[in-house]
Design a protein around this motif. Structure first.
Motif, PDB file in Angstrom:
ATOM      1  N   VAL A  71     -15.959  57.932  42.286  1.00 54.93           N
ATOM      2  CA  VAL A  71     -14.970  59.005  42.419  1.00 54.93           C
ATOM      3  C   VAL A  71     -15.411  60.216  41.615  1.00 54.93           C
ATOM      4  O   VAL A  71     -15.455  61.329  42.112  1.00 54.93           O
ATOM      5  CB  VAL A  71     -13.580  58.552  41.914  1.00 54.93           C
ATOM      6  CG1 VAL A  71     -12.671  59.766  41.757  1.00 54.93           C
ATOM      7  CG2 VAL A  71     -12.976  57.564  42.874  1.00 54.93           C
ATOM      8  N   VAL A  72     -15.776  59.983  40.349  1.00 55.69           N
ATOM      9  CA  VAL A  72     -16.146  61.085  39.470  1.00 55.69           C
ATOM     10  C   VAL A  72     -17.358  61.823  40.026  1.00 55.69           C
ATOM     11  O   VAL A  72     -17.344  63.017  40.233  1.00 55.69           O
ATOM     12  CB  VAL A  72     -16.438  60.572  38.038  1.00 55.69           C
ATOM     13  CG1 VAL A  72     -16.930  61.704  37.174  1.00 55.69           C
ATOM     14  CG2 VAL A  72     -15.180  59.943  37.462  1.00 55.69           C
ATOM     15  N   ALA A  75      -5.410  60.333  46.158  1.00 52.18           N
ATOM     16  CA  ALA A  75      -6.729  59.756  46.462  1.00 52.18           C
ATOM     17  C   ALA A  75      -7.438  59.381  45.159  1.00 52.18           C
ATOM     18  O   ALA A  75      -8.057  58.320  45.066  1.00 52.18           O
ATOM     19  CB  ALA A  75      -7.561  60.745  47.262  1.00 52.18           C
ATOM     20  N   ALA A  76      -7.309  60.251  44.158  1.00 53.39           N
ATOM     21  CA  ALA A  76      -7.943  59.961  42.868  1.00 53.39           C
ATOM     22  C   ALA A  76      -7.317  58.722  42.244  1.00 53.39           C
ATOM     23  O   ALA A  76      -8.004  57.859  41.688  1.00 53.39           O
ATOM     24  CB  ALA A  76      -7.813  61.163  41.941  1.00 53.39           C
ATOM     25  N   ALA A  77      -5.989  58.623  42.364  1.00 49.96           N
ATOM     26  CA  ALA A  77      -5.289  57.465  41.811  1.00 49.96           C
ATOM     27  C   ALA A  77      -5.692  56.198  42.565  1.00 49.96           C
ATOM     28  O   ALA A  77      -5.925  55.145  41.967  1.00 49.96           O
ATOM     29  CB  ALA A  77      -3.780  57.677  41.902  1.00 49.96           C
ATOM     30  N   GLU A  78      -5.811  56.291  43.873  1.00 47.24           N
ATOM     31  CA  GLU A  78      -6.222  55.138  44.684  1.00 47.24           C
ATOM     32  C   GLU A  78      -7.628  54.702  44.296  1.00 47.24           C
ATOM     33  O   GLU A  78      -7.916  53.521  44.181  1.00 47.24           O
ATOM     34  CB  GLU A  78      -6.239  55.511  46.168  1.00 47.24           C
ATOM     35  CG  GLU A  78      -4.883  55.669  46.793  1.00 47.24           C
ATOM     36  CD  GLU A  78      -4.360  54.380  47.395  1.00 47.24           C
ATOM     37  OE1 GLU A  78      -5.178  53.617  47.921  1.00 47.24           O
ATOM     38  OE2 GLU A  78      -3.144  54.151  47.306  1.00 47.24           O
ATOM     39  N   GLY A  79      -8.478  55.700  44.108  1.00 49.42           N
ATOM     40  CA  GLY A  79      -9.871  55.398  43.800  1.00 49.42           C
ATOM     41  C   GLY A  79     -10.028  54.701  42.470  1.00 49.42           C
ATOM     42  O   GLY A  79     -10.916  53.875  42.295  1.00 49.42           O
ATOM     43  N   SER A  80      -9.142  55.015  41.538  1.00 51.02           N
ATOM     44  CA  SER A  80      -9.287  54.425  40.209  1.00 51.02           C
ATOM     45  C   SER A  80      -8.348  53.248  39.994  1.00 51.02           C
ATOM     46  O   SER A  80      -8.328  52.650  38.940  1.00 51.02           O
ATOM     47  CB  SER A  80      -9.017  55.500  39.146  1.00 51.02           C
ATOM     48  OG  SER A  80      -7.714  55.995  39.320  1.00 51.02           O
ATOM     49  N   ASP A 115     -15.667  56.708  49.039  1.00 51.17           N
ATOM     50  CA  ASP A 115     -14.823  57.123  47.927  1.00 51.17           C
ATOM     51  C   ASP A 115     -13.645  57.920  48.496  1.00 51.17           C
ATOM     52  O   ASP A 115     -13.856  58.883  49.258  1.00 51.17           O
ATOM     53  CB  ASP A 115     -15.666  57.996  46.986  1.00 51.17           C
ATOM     54  CG  ASP A 115     -14.777  58.892  46.155  1.00 51.17           C
ATOM     55  OD1 ASP A 115     -13.918  58.346  45.468  1.00 51.17           O
ATOM     56  OD2 ASP A 115     -14.940  60.122  46.250  1.00 51.17           O
ATOM     57  N   PRO A 116     -12.405  57.529  48.145  1.00 48.61           N
ATOM     58  CA  PRO A 116     -11.251  58.181  48.787  1.00 48.61           C
ATOM     59  C   PRO A 116     -11.171  59.684  48.527  1.00 48.61           C
ATOM     60  O   PRO A 116     -10.793  60.447  49.417  1.00 48.61           O
ATOM     61  CB  PRO A 116     -10.037  57.459  48.189  1.00 48.61           C
ATOM     62  CG  PRO A 116     -10.535  56.426  47.275  1.00 48.61           C
ATOM     63  CD  PRO A 116     -12.029  56.433  47.257  1.00 48.61           C
ATOM     64  N   THR A 117     -11.535  60.118  47.315  1.00 43.34           N
ATOM     65  CA  THR A 117     -11.417  61.553  47.024  1.00 43.34           C
ATOM     66  C   THR A 117     -12.323  62.370  47.929  1.00 43.34           C
ATOM     67  O   THR A 117     -11.888  63.343  48.553  1.00 43.34           O
ATOM     68  CB  THR A 117     -11.789  61.830  45.551  1.00 43.34           C
ATOM     69  OG1 THR A 117     -11.101  60.899  44.734  1.00 43.34           O
ATOM     70  CG2 THR A 117     -11.400  63.229  45.145  1.00 43.34           C
TER      71      THR A 117
END
Lengths: 203, 376
Positions: free
Chosen positions: B73-74, B42-47, A29-31
């Motif tokens: 991600v969440v 990163a959050a935008a990439e993940g979603s 997961d990127p985050t």
């Protein structure tokens, strides 16, 4: 078992041989992965860049390095090399846009040390410090006169603390080239420092 | 470069490289903006609907679907921000340390001395010098194996958070105040299983308000405190009598520690305590750092963070029992803390080598009244 569970099970199985030095960025997961990557490497990366191009530009370059790393994360293969080489390779490439600033910085350091050297302090107790200042002056001068490739190899090794194989990954050259280049550049700089010592002896 | 011994071109180059542009490389500028920007992307990439293309070089890896990635991600973000992330965070912080082992301790201390520009604030009548010590101190309960032997065989040690706030009047013969409070206690080690170790009981002397002229907080103690005692490191008069020449200071420190053998480790230990006393005048600090730079065996250990969160370089001198570290901010020359780390043969055998056994940071300010904590 759904796909997330499958992935978690696979990661759990792999966990013992996967460490922070070789994160699986493409599948993670990127985050989570990049928060960890940033917390592990950002401060040291900033130090390396700040030494080369100053703290202000380093602030921007650190941000840029991680954004580029995020976008290109699929290109990093953990089986090929530890993450540091790849990350510092991105940073070093980005720093190339600031070579003039870097050389100006080294030249300025050489001048500052030269001015201090010619200062009015004559106390015997500062002789050691004068020696150190002369050494710094010659080193800064020497660094400014190196080629970009030589400086990259030297500073990735000395300031970033990378192993030759990591420097090789960073610069996209064989590790044997890194070793021979490093050997050459160190000799070159030692010659600069020898000059400093001869000056010290003449005083 | 007298501390460097014989000519060694490799070592000299490494030391010179380690020292060059040190301030910039040690800069502790906040990276929060860069991190936030990265986390947003990163959050935008993940979603987002597309994952980056796989490298042709990759030989393994499983790409998950869009919905699964978003769900991960969440979940993962929550886990990362939660308390369970502490060990990882600690590990990350350790990983972020820069290698400073090649720096010359002598150069760091002399450079720090050059940078000291701070002057002690003048105290007006009625004002107090406020000194705050934020400490993590070891509290051991030990049983000696045989009478007359100093090495304990069984016991346990807690590391206790202690804050001491001290108000020193303009005229030190007047009343001083020290407020003490103790906080968390963490078990550092024990000779028996941790579950069998008694819970920590705060010492009465680690808590409460203590008052006394000349800092005589324990008037009944046998070693009677004397006002203006030039041998008492807690009193300003002690520092007024010291020489300022670094060589003379080294000779004086050697003499001062003669009753303990004047070993380099002993001299460094006492020197640190004096620097961190909170009452050494700014005009002496630079020369005192230059004197410590002359003690054999002092090395740059690592980057260190003090108990109040300030970052600097730890300079240490190791003996077989313990390493004493002085923590200096290389940018300002300020002494920001000190600590002790267990050596290869710790004083208490149940403490693992490398364990931090004490950690102290000191801040000094001016207070308008006794008992009043000055604002920043």
């Amino acid at each position: 078992m759904n796909r997330i569970e499958e992935r978690r099970a696979e990661q759990a199985q792999r966990a013992p041989d996967v460490d922070d030095t070789r994160p699986d960025l493409a599948n993670a997961d990127p985050t989570t992965a990049f928060a960890r990557l940033f917390d592990t490497h950002a401060r040291a990366l900033h130090g390396y860049l700040a030494g080369r191009v100053g703290v202000d530009i380093a602030d921007d370059l650190v941000a840029e390095t991680f954004l580029v790393a995020l976008r290109r994360r699929a290109s990093y293969d953990p089986e090929q090399a530890p993450i540091r080489g790849w990350l510092y390779g991105i940073a070093t490439n980005l720093a190339r846009n600031h070579i003039r600033t870097e050389i100006r910085g080294f030249r300025a350091s050489a001048r500052v040390h030269a001015l201090r050297d010619a200062g009015v302090e004559h106390d015997a107790q500062i002789v050691d410090r004068l020696d150190a200042q002369r050494t710094s002056r010659h080193l800064a001068d020497g660094l400014a006169s190196l080629t970009e490739q030589e400086r990259d190899v030297l500073l990735l090794t000395s300031w970033a603390g990378l192993e030759p194989t990591e420097v090789a990954a960073a610069l996209g050259v064989p590790a044997s080239t890194v070793r021979s280049r490093l050997h050459r550049v160190r000799h070159k700089l030692q010659a600069h420092l020898r000059t400093a010592q001869e000056e010290n002896r003449d005083d | 470069m007298t501390d460097r011994g014989d000519h060694n071109p490799d070592r000299e180059l490494d030391e010179a490289l380690a020292s060059l542009h040190l301030e910039a490389r040690m800069s502790n500028r906040s990276l929060d903006d860069a991190r936030e920007q990265l986390m947003r992307e990163a959050a935008a990439e993940g979603s987002s609907a597309s994952l980056p293309p796989k490298s042709p070089f990759r030989r393994r890896g499983l790409v998950v679907g869009v919905a699964a990635a978003a769900a991960a991600v969440v979940g993962a973000a929550v886990a990362f921000g939660g308390g369970t992330g502490a060990p990882a965070e600690q590990q990350a912080q350790q990983g972020a340390k820069r290698d400073v082992s090649l720096l010359s301790a002598s150069k760091v201390l002399n450079d720090a001395a050059d940078k000291i520009t701070a002057k002690d604030a003048e105290l007006k009548p009625g004002q107090f010098r406020f000194v705050e010590f934020k400490e993590q101190s070891s509290r051991s309960v030990a049983k000696l194996s045989e009478a007359g032997k100093n090495t304990p065989t069984t016991g346990y040690t807690y590391l206790v958070d202690i804050t001491r706030q001290r108000w020193i009047p303009v005229d030190p013969t007047q009343e001083w105040l020290e407020k003490r409070s103790s906080g968390d206690a963490k078990l550092l080690g024990s000779s028996q299983p941790a579950a069998e170790v008694p819970a920590y009981e705060p010492l009465p002397t680690d808590q409460g308000d203590l008052r006394g002229a000349c800092g005589d907080f324990f008037p009944k103690s046998q070693d009677k405190k004397v006002c203006g005692d030039p041998n008492d490191t807690e009193q300003p008069q002690f520092y007024a009598a010291l020489p300022h020449d670094p060589d003379a200071l080294v000779a004086w420190l050697k003499d001062f520690t003669a009753h303990r053998g004047s070993a380099p480790g002993t001299m460094f230990h006492f020197g640190i305590s004096m620097l961190d006393s909170g009452v050494m005048p700014a005009s002496l600090r630079g020369d005192f750092l230059r004197a410590l730079a002359k003690i054999d065996g002092v090395k740059v250990v690592e980057e260190a963070t003090t108990t109040d969160g300030r970052k600097g370089l730890a300079l240490g001198l190791e003996t077989e029992n313990e390493r004493r570290d002085l923590i200096v901010d290389p940018a300002t020359g300020d002494v920001i803390g000190e600590r002790s780390v267990a050596g290869p043969k710790p004083y208490d055998p149940w403490i693992k080598p490398g364990t931090v056994t004490s950690n102290i940071s000191v801040t000094t300010k001016v207070a308008d009244a006794i008992g009043q904590v000055p604002a920043n």
